[in-house]
Design a protein around this motif. Structure first.
Motif, mmCIF file in Angstrom:
data_model
loop_
_atom_site.group_PDB
_atom_site.id
_atom_site.type_symbol
_atom_site.label_atom_id
_atom_site.label_comp_id
_atom_site.label_asym_id
_atom_site.label_seq_id
_atom_site.Cartn_x
_atom_site.Cartn_y
_atom_site.Cartn_z
ATOM 1 N N UNK A 215 0.803 -1.311 0.110
ATOM 2 C CA UNK A 215 0.169 -0.083 -0.093
ATOM 3 C C UNK A 215 0.796 1.335 0.038
ATOM 4 N N UNK A 216 0.061 2.205 -0.629
ATOM 5 C CA UNK A 216 1.091 3.516 -0.660
ATOM 6 C C UNK A 216 1.219 4.330 0.780
ATOM 7 N N UNK A 217 2.538 4.455 1.302
ATOM 8 C CA UNK A 217 2.464 4.957 2.651
ATOM 9 C C UNK A 217 2.231 6.279 3.150
ATOM 10 N N UNK A 218 2.053 7.064 1.858
ATOM 11 C CA UNK A 218 1.626 8.660 1.958
ATOM 12 C C UNK A 218 2.834 9.352 1.986
ATOM 13 N N UNK A 219 3.963 8.993 1.372
ATOM 14 C CA UNK A 219 5.111 9.807 1.484
ATOM 15 C C UNK A 219 5.008 11.199 0.936
ATOM 16 N N UNK A 220 4.180 11.477 -0.035
ATOM 17 C CA UNK A 220 3.983 12.671 -0.582
ATOM 18 C C UNK A 220 2.707 13.552 0.063
ATOM 19 N N UNK A 221 2.217 13.012 0.890
ATOM 20 C CA UNK A 221 0.892 13.514 1.332
ATOM 21 C C UNK A 221 1.074 14.880 2.056
#
Ligand code: GLU
Length: 281
Positions: A131-137
């Motif tokens: 799952x995408x861990x939200x690096x660019x959030x």
């Protein structure tokens, strides 16, 4: 936050659909899914639509469109109206992105596949593997500027807020998924499958989605999108079993004759193939 969608109700006479991606010949598993979708709609006296899912511009080829339609016809499937092409619907997808944007639900993601793989392999609370861990959030505007200046084209992801979305599949029962921030526009500019399919199924007023169980996992994302876009979701989702080879693996070339063309070449008639497919479940 947990959203539970009770979408296992009677689709009445709202249309069914089959939505092939023109990336090659349909194999027998695709044809069986198409037959089941068609039969489900016709059995309840509903229209049946075919939609050409050519939203993935890198993998879709014009020459497969007519080949696939001919395969569907040969196996005995008929449909109402002209097949809709996703290629013609980019304006609708753009409008949907705008709606998400106006709710502050989108952000630019500059991660490469390799970066995501690496980041996703580290433990991130409850998020499932990959799952995408939200690096660019939570990049600042300055950080985003830097990344843009470095020439990386961004993808657009939704802020799913760690929602768990559940629904009742007509065949598979209860499905629950903790959503990651999934992509709605890819960094090559193509709209993502989940966005396009949601907008299209809603616009076409689809009552029941019958598709392969390999897509079961995508439905919670789509339900989240229906909700945020204020669109009416199909009344029912039915994810049908994938056709497997004799070794229990997903159907592939090594399993021998797996296309209608190959079956016809071996001396079977299209009607025989169709009967075999319909009794193979
Ligand atoms: N285009 C997808 C496929 O060919 C099917 C998508 C759907 O039915 O929602 O696998």
């Amino acid at each position: 936050m947990s959203d539970l969608f009770h979408c296992d109700s009677d689709p009445g006479n709202r249309p069914g659909r089959y939505a092939p991606s023109p990336t090659g010949r349909l194999h027998l598993g695709n044809l069986r899914t198409a037959l089941l979708a068609w039969k489900a709609a016709r059995d309840r006296g509903a229209p049946f639509l075919v939609r050409i899912e050519d939203v993935d511009s890198g993998r879709s080829r014009e020459e497969w469109v007519e080949v696939q339609l001919q395969e569907l016809r040969l196996i005995g499937i008929d449909w109402d109206g002209e097949p809709v092409r996703q290629y013609d619907r980019h304006g609708h997808y753009r409008d949907a992105l705008q709606k998400l944007e106006s709710q502050g639900l989108l952000y630019e993601c500059f991660c490469t596949r390799a970066e995501i793989r690496e980041a996703a392999s580290a433990p991130h609370g409850e998020l499932p593997e990959g799952a995408y861990p939200g690096t660019c959030r939570d990049l600042t505007e300055a950080e985003r500027e830097d990344k843009r200046a470095a020439g990386r084209p961004p993808a657009l992801r939704v802020r799913s807020g760690g929602a768990t979305v559940g629904f009742e599949d007509h065949i598979c029962g209860t499905v629950e998924k903790l959503l990651d921030d999934f992509v709605v526009r890819r960094n090559d500019g193509d709209f993502a499958y989940n966005l396009a399919v949601t907008v299209d199924d809603a616009d076409q007023g689809i009552g029941e989605v019958v598709r392969g169980a390999d897509l079961l996992d995508t439905t919670p994302r789509q339900l989240w999108l229906y909700d945020r876009l204020g669109l009416e979701a199909p009344a029912r989702f039915s994810h049908v079993p994938l056709m497997l080879g004799e070794d229990g693996e997903r159907l592939a070339k090594r399993h021998g004759a797996i296309t209608l063309e190959e079956k016809l070449a071996s001396g079977m008639t299209a009607d025989e193939v169709r009967d075999q497919l319909l009794t193979s479940l």
